[in-house]
Every structure is written in structure tokens, then in C-alpha cells.
Design a protein around this motif. Sequence first.
Motif, mmCIF file in Angstrom:
data_model
loop_
_atom_site.group_PDB
_atom_site.id
_atom_site.type_symbol
_atom_site.label_atom_id
_atom_site.label_comp_id
_atom_site.label_asym_id
_atom_site.label_seq_id
_atom_site.Cartn_x
_atom_site.Cartn_y
_atom_site.Cartn_z
ATOM 1 N N PRO A 271 -122.690 89.716 -70.535
ATOM 2 C CA PRO A 271 -121.872 89.078 -69.505
ATOM 3 C C PRO A 271 -121.764 89.950 -68.256
ATOM 4 O O PRO A 271 -121.478 91.146 -68.344
ATOM 5 N N VAL A 272 -122.034 89.338 -67.106
ATOM 6 C CA VAL A 272 -121.881 90.020 -65.818
ATOM 7 C C VAL A 272 -120.873 89.215 -65.009
ATOM 8 O O VAL A 272 -121.148 88.074 -64.614
ATOM 9 N N PHE A 273 -119.704 89.812 -64.787
ATOM 10 C CA PHE A 273 -118.619 89.133 -64.083
ATOM 11 C C PHE A 273 -118.623 89.526 -62.609
ATOM 12 O O PHE A 273 -118.730 90.706 -62.273
ATOM 13 N N ILE A 274 -118.513 88.544 -61.756
ATOM 14 C CA ILE A 274 -118.354 88.777 -60.322
ATOM 15 C C ILE A 274 -116.904 88.451 -59.984
ATOM 16 O O ILE A 274 -116.502 87.297 -59.983
ATOM 17 N N ASP A 275 -116.112 89.499 -59.770
ATOM 18 C CA ASP A 275 -114.689 89.290 -59.484
ATOM 19 C C ASP A 275 -114.402 89.675 -58.043
ATOM 20 O O ASP A 275 -113.927 90.767 -57.739
ATOM 21 N N SER A 276 -114.754 88.762 -57.167
ATOM 22 C CA SER A 276 -114.570 88.991 -55.733
ATOM 23 C C SER A 276 -114.423 87.639 -55.050
ATOM 24 O O SER A 276 -115.427 87.016 -54.696
ATOM 25 N N VAL A 335 -113.321 101.360 -52.923
ATOM 26 C CA VAL A 335 -112.193 101.409 -53.852
ATOM 27 C C VAL A 335 -110.880 101.567 -53.093
ATOM 28 O O VAL A 335 -109.951 102.231 -53.545
ATOM 29 N N THR A 336 -110.796 100.960 -51.922
ATOM 30 C CA THR A 336 -109.579 101.050 -51.118
ATOM 31 C C THR A 336 -108.590 99.930 -51.423
ATOM 32 O O THR A 336 -107.427 99.995 -51.028
ATOM 33 N N GLY A 337 -109.027 98.896 -52.118
ATOM 34 C CA GLY A 337 -108.153 97.766 -52.432
ATOM 35 C C GLY A 337 -108.928 96.750 -53.247
ATOM 36 O O GLY A 337 -110.020 97.032 -53.746
ATOM 37 N N GLY A 338 -108.375 95.563 -53.380
ATOM 38 C CA GLY A 338 -109.088 94.488 -54.041
ATOM 39 C C GLY A 338 -108.998 94.533 -55.556
ATOM 40 O O GLY A 338 -108.326 95.363 -56.162
ATOM 41 N N ARG A 339 -109.750 93.613 -56.195
ATOM 42 C CA ARG A 339 -109.668 93.403 -57.639
ATOM 43 C C ARG A 339 -110.160 94.602 -58.457
ATOM 44 O O ARG A 339 -109.761 94.787 -59.597
ATOM 45 N N VAL A 340 -111.054 95.412 -57.882
ATOM 46 C CA VAL A 340 -111.603 96.526 -58.654
ATOM 47 C C VAL A 340 -110.514 97.495 -59.087
ATOM 48 O O VAL A 340 -110.632 98.159 -60.133
#
Length: 464
Positions: A271-276, A335-340
Motif C-alpha cells: 500500500p502506498v498512501f498519498i496523504d496530501s 516538514v514545516t507543517g501539513g499531514r506529515v
Amino acid sequence: MSKTVKIHFYGAAGTVTGSKFLLETEEMNILIDCGMFQGLKELRELNWEEPSFPPDEIDLVLLTHGHLDHSGYLPRLVSKGFTGTIRGTAPTLAIAEIIMFDSAKIQEEDADRANEEEYTKHDPALPLYTIEDVEKTTGLFHSAEPESWYEASENIRYRFLKNGHILGATFIELDIFGKIFVFSGDIGRQEDLLLEPPSHPEWADYLFLESTYGDRLHPAEDAAEILAGTIKETLQKKGTLIIPSFAVERLQTLMFLIWKLYDQNKIPHLPVFIDSPMGNAVWTVFERFSSWHKLSRTDLRSMENFFEMITSYKDTWKTVDDNRSKVVIAGSGMVTGGRVLTYLRYYLDKPDTTVLLVGFQAEGTRGRQLQEGAHDIKIFGKYCTVNAKILNISSLSAHADQQGLLDWVSGIRNIPEAVYLIHGENTARDVLRVKLKDQTGWNVHLPNLQEVVKITIGEKEKDL
């Protein structure tokens, strides 16, 4: 009679973010790019300062491309009184709109979270701008066709020329009182997986040149091979591979590479998830503007079917709780914000986790901290121990390296009266300054933040 042009360096001078360059002329005032500062706290705090130049006195904003550090300050400018025209290519405006809405949403959510969890010094914490500010901003958008000249005033005209880097990106040529001012924007790479090579300027009286990779060459590494090896290792460890990614271009490039690896039987299925959410929106821009990239409609459809697209924050938590070995690609790239951040908060302390950094990590960002071996990083007000394996791929950068920059300017037929190196950290641009001076003999300057350069055009032309 001589004419005067004042250049105000309001951003990206000694740093790679916050691009803003104001051309103050007797006929009108033009702002080239309007980006947010990122990275170091002292830079981020500049976003909150009152604009150095009255926004209601700016007539026109020209965007080289849609990245946050080139367009993300626009809603703030509008909230402070700007009512003029904002022009860029159609894909640039589409991407800028997506990025600004995403930025406003994140800022509003971060402010709410800071207030709820009480890890803010401000009472209350406020967003830099709101979704309502973005809606007002997009009402000022006017699209431009590449290579067409547009009249700004009696003696000022401008045009956009394709520049690789990301979808819709351009450099900008301005003819001001008979002199050609060239703003490079961010220059793409000659051999890009998704985009055509950048166009080159042929004449520049005054050149404003980016220098992000001015001190280095991209490594001769095989990004696909590194990805394949990392994915196989992740499966062997029964772990999770987390790839922080910029939503524009980098995400689509990663998707293309991983899809190709699977299609060619070089990696097993996992599984490769794109969470953006922003990346998903940018995908629709690729579908709308097929003439701006190399992917066929068949490629786009096949790639879309291969990946698991996450659309809600509820599904983010489901993915966090998913115990299968998996790949997660999520924003943001530095890595300044967002879902990651949600994934890193729960996976960074696990030895079977791998974090793969795939782009330039600006000074002061969490991405740079990870790249430099930090033992812990702060996420949502709490420190997270780094037990994960940290890897880096430099060859996926969408920026030209030092040789790419030198090649880009090699077609300029004249000797520029002045060259200003922008959009680069001080070491990078100083190395490029020396290289340019040695190879071309050009008059190269390193402007400082808030510096004002006065150019006199006419009988006694001089650069003060």
C-alpha cells in the motif's frame, strides 16, 4: 531625460524563501513574486511585520510560479490593502490558489490547536491570514499566455517564458524604459521526468538570478534505484516508509517513479498512501493543463488507480493505525507543517520507520534538523525522539544546480549591467558569485534583505 527605477529586496535575499522584489518606477509599482518566509524563526516572524511598502501603492504583482515561498504572502498583502492585478500563467494561478487555501486552512487549524492545547505565547493565537482573505485574493487573478508581451504602462511591458521547475513556472522579462530586467524565478532542470527543459534568456540588462544550488552539483545518483531499495528494506523490516513531499511536482514525480517501479516489476505491491489534500488538488491541475507536462492521460489514469488517495483527516488516523508495511507520502516537503507531522509524531521513535527526505531542506526547518541528525524534533509543542532511519535523495530537486544555472545564463548575448543573486543561502550565492565572475567577468551583487538599489536609466546610466 533619465528615468529612475528602485529595486526593493523584500525577500529571498540571503535566504531561499519569502521571494518579493518591488520595482518602484515613475509610471507604476510592480511586485515580482509575493512569497512567505519559511524556516528560521526570525524569518517566519517577518511574515507578521507590517509591509515595508504600502500595499495600496502597488499596482501589479507578477508571479514566476505558484510555490508558497513565491505566492503564499498574497492574501496577507490583500488584507493589508492591495487591490491591483495579480498575473501569472494559468497553471501558476491554479496552483497558487490551491496552495493559499491550504496554507490558510493549516494556519487556522494550527491557531485553533495552539489555543486548545495552550502551547502558544499569544492570547489568542491567530492565523497569518484566513480563507476569506484567500477568496479576496483569487478575485484579483488574471492569467497570462507564455511568450506574449503585456503592456503595463506607456513605457513598461512584460512577458512570461517557460522555465521548467514546476507546472506553470516561468521566468519574467520586463522592458522598462528600454532596458530588459530578467527575474529568473526558480530555474528547472534540463532533464526533468515530467517537464520540458527551461527556456533561456537571450538578453538581460539587469539580471536577478536564483542561487539555491549555487554552490553544488546534484549527485549522480539513481533516484529510482534508491526508492526501490528503500521500499524493499521497508517490507523486510515490516516497517513504514514516510516521505515528506512538496505537493507540487515533487509529489507527482515520486508517484511516477514508484508507479514505474511497480509497472516494471522492480518492487512488490504494497500500500502506498498519498496523504496530501493539496497534492490531490494539484493532480487535477495536471489533468487540466496537459500541454505543460510530459505525462499522457493514460499515465495519469494508471497512476491514480495505483495509489490510495487520502481525502479526510479521519482516514489519516486510519492510516496511522494501519499495522501493515506501507509507504506514506505526505506534505510538507520541509516538514514545516501539513499531514506529515501527524505521521512523524507517531512513527519517528520507531526503529523500523524510515524517513526519506527528497528535496532541499531550508535552514531552520524540521527537515534540515532531521537531515543533520537531530536526536529529537518538536512537533505540536512536544519533543519527539528520532529513532527512525533518515535517508536523503538529492537528485529529485526541481532546481537547477550550479552547472544548470551557468548553462541557463550562457545564452545571454550581452554583458548585463548588473547581476543580483537572490533566492539562496549566503554560502551558496557567494560561491556562485565567484564562479560567475571568473567565467563571465560580470558585475555580480549579493543584495541584503530590505536593501534598495537605485538604477538610473538615460543619459547618465549608473547603478548605485
